[in-house]
Design a protein around this motif. Structure first.
Motif, PDB file in Angstrom:
ATOM      1  N   ARG A  47      49.254  30.570  52.798  1.00 38.83           N
ATOM      2  CA  ARG A  47      48.940  31.852  52.906  1.00 38.83           C
ATOM      3  C   ARG A  47      50.292  31.254  53.683  1.00 38.83           C
ATOM      4  NH1 ARG A  47      52.140  35.420  55.410  1.00 38.83           N
ATOM      5  NH2 ARG A  47      51.138  35.417  57.016  1.00 38.83           N
ATOM      6  N   GLU A  53      53.196  40.000  52.568  1.00 37.45           N
ATOM      7  CA  GLU A  53      52.021  40.067  52.314  1.00 37.45           C
ATOM      8  C   GLU A  53      52.254  41.456  52.270  1.00 37.45           C
ATOM      9  OE1 GLU A  53      48.583  39.832  55.246  1.00 37.45           O
ATOM     10  OE2 GLU A  53      49.601  38.000  55.768  1.00 37.45           O
ATOM     11  N   ARG A  54      52.853  42.304  52.103  1.00 43.31           N
ATOM     12  CA  ARG A  54      53.197  43.980  51.658  1.00 43.31           C
ATOM     13  C   ARG A  54      53.453  43.754  50.608  1.00 43.31           C
ATOM     14  NH1 ARG A  54      56.314  48.017  55.737  1.00 43.31           N
ATOM     15  NH2 ARG A  54      54.259  48.053  56.711  1.00 43.31           N
ATOM     16  N   ARG A  57      50.465  42.960  48.575  1.00 42.77           N
ATOM     17  CA  ARG A  57      49.875  43.237  47.949  1.00 42.77           C
ATOM     18  C   ARG A  57      48.493  42.021  48.842  1.00 42.77           C
ATOM     19  NH1 ARG A  57      50.308  47.771  43.355  1.00 42.77           N
ATOM     20  NH2 ARG A  57      52.257  48.911  44.306  1.00 42.77           N
ATOM     21  N   LEU A  58      48.527  41.292  49.862  1.00 41.13           N
ATOM     22  CA  LEU A  58      47.699  40.491  49.402  1.00 41.13           C
ATOM     23  C   LEU A  58      46.814  41.550  51.035  1.00 41.13           C
ATOM     24  CD1 LEU A  58      49.703  38.784  49.340  1.00 41.13           C
ATOM     25  CD2 LEU A  58      48.948  36.992  51.226  1.00 41.13           C
ATOM     26  N   HIS A  59      45.116  41.412  50.790  1.00 48.87           N
ATOM     27  CA  HIS A  59      44.573  42.007  51.453  1.00 48.87           C
ATOM     28  C   HIS A  59      43.304  40.850  52.469  1.00 48.87           C
ATOM     29  CE1 HIS A  59      42.954  42.965  48.043  1.00 48.87           C
ATOM     30  NE2 HIS A  59      41.768  42.903  48.490  1.00 48.87           N
ATOM     31  N   GLU A  60      42.547  40.785  53.590  1.00 50.29           N
ATOM     32  CA  GLU A  60      41.848  39.893  54.333  1.00 50.29           C
ATOM     33  C   GLU A  60      40.569  40.425  53.695  1.00 50.29           C
ATOM     34  OE1 GLU A  60      40.085  38.292  57.814  1.00 50.29           O
ATOM     35  OE2 GLU A  60      41.314  39.792  57.779  1.00 50.29           O
ATOM     36  N   LYS A  81      42.544  35.716  52.401  1.00 49.53           N
ATOM     37  CA  LYS A  81      43.269  36.620  51.914  1.00 49.53           C
ATOM     38  C   LYS A  81      42.978  36.919  49.967  1.00 49.53           C
ATOM     39  CE  LYS A  81      45.798  37.418  56.101  1.00 49.53           C
ATOM     40  NZ  LYS A  81      47.140  37.423  56.837  1.00 49.53           N
ATOM     41  N   ALA A  83      45.131  38.888  46.775  1.00 46.49           N
ATOM     42  CA  ALA A  83      45.723  39.399  45.739  1.00 46.49           C
ATOM     43  C   ALA A  83      45.628  39.217  44.423  1.00 46.49           C
ATOM     44  CB  ALA A  83      47.408  38.928  46.202  1.00 46.49           C
TER      45      ALA A  83
END
Length: 274
Positions: A47, A53-54, A57-60, A81, A83
């Motif tokens: 990463r 990230e926005r 649409r990455l999320h942990e 993370k 996606a």
């Protein structure tokens, strides 16, 4: 219980997240093609701070985070993370660490100066990727590594992780590419890369000079199969000479970035069946 063959792509670049060479797009196509042909697919990449990230649409993934990756006598927390790859129902996992990957550049700073800790970042990523797969509890039949930063993974699979149940039947493909940097991972690279007592200094001989070429050679040396990510004219002559044809290994030569990639699917299936 799923009977699908499982393929894991580990890359330091993949479209649309990071595109340093043309093979980033090929990796994207390979992941989607494999997914569309009844293979169970997952992808892992770093990463880097350049990845938005926005937008992507990455999320942990909290249940996977919390691993500490030990490199050169230091522990680095691993944050994972995820996606969904656009236009495909498959997951890309991004390995992150505050100290190693939060900067807004990939391998060089704003003045084009090589990051002195690229050696640590490389070892952290390779070891972290394999620790992540252990955390998944998801045994891959084939692991396809591409990009110089993944060069240590075939070695680690054959030595340090050899007896891990999750990798018991894993075969490794390594894609050789052109040299993309002229800097060096440092005189102490072998020491940093020696992540276990199971790994002997002689095992790291191919990587010893810490150059881009050494990373490519090391990955190809330890892999079960080799593919060429670029045309011959873009490759170092010694790579063509030593790895264009290797006894006992399947070798897939470059076929053009717009070519049909069915030969890769055949390679994955052959390796998974043997």
């Amino acid at each position: 219980m799923s009977t699908k063959k499982r393929i894991l792509f580990i890359a330091n670049e993949m479209s649309p997240y990071l595109e340093l060479t043309e093979f980033a797009e090929t990796m994207n196509r390979l992941a989607i093609l494999s997914n569309n042909n009844n293979l169970e697919v997952r992808c892992i990449m770093p990463r880097f701070g350049t990845i938005n990230e926005r937008r992507h649409r990455l999320h942990e993934v909290v249940r996977l985070s919390g691993i500490n990756v030990s490199v050169d006598d230091d522990d680095f927390p691993l944050q994972i993370k995820v996606a969904s790859l656009p236009n495909a129902r498959l997951q890309v996992y991004f390995l992150d660490n505050e100290d190693l990957f939060k900067r807004k550049f990939v391998f060089h700073d704003e003045e084009e100066k090589w990051f002195e800790d690229n050696n640590l970042r490389t070892v952290f990523f390779c070891k972290g990727a394999l620790e992540t797969v252990k955390k998944f509890g998801w045994p891959p039949d084939v692991i396809h590594c591409s990009g110089w930063m993944t060069g240590l993974i075939p070695l680690y699979l054959k030595t340090v992780y050899k007896k891990e149940p999750v990798f018991a039947h894993s075969k490794c493909v390594y894609t050789v590419g052109p040299e993309t940097f002229t800097d060096n991972l440092g005189e102490n690279f072998v020491k940093v890369a020696q992540i276990s007592d199971l790994l002997k200094e002689k095992d790291l001989a191919a990587f010893a000079d810490g150059s881009n070429l050494a990373m490519i050679r090391g990955g190809a040396t330890w892999a079960d199969a080799i593919t060429f990510g670029e045309p011959d004219e873009q490759m170092h002559p010694s790579i063509i000479k030593d790895f264009g044809k290797v006894k006992g290994k399947k070798v897939l030569r470059h076929m053009g970035h717009d070519a049909d990639l069915t030969d890769y699917l055949n390679l994955y299936n052959d390796l998974a069946d043997n």
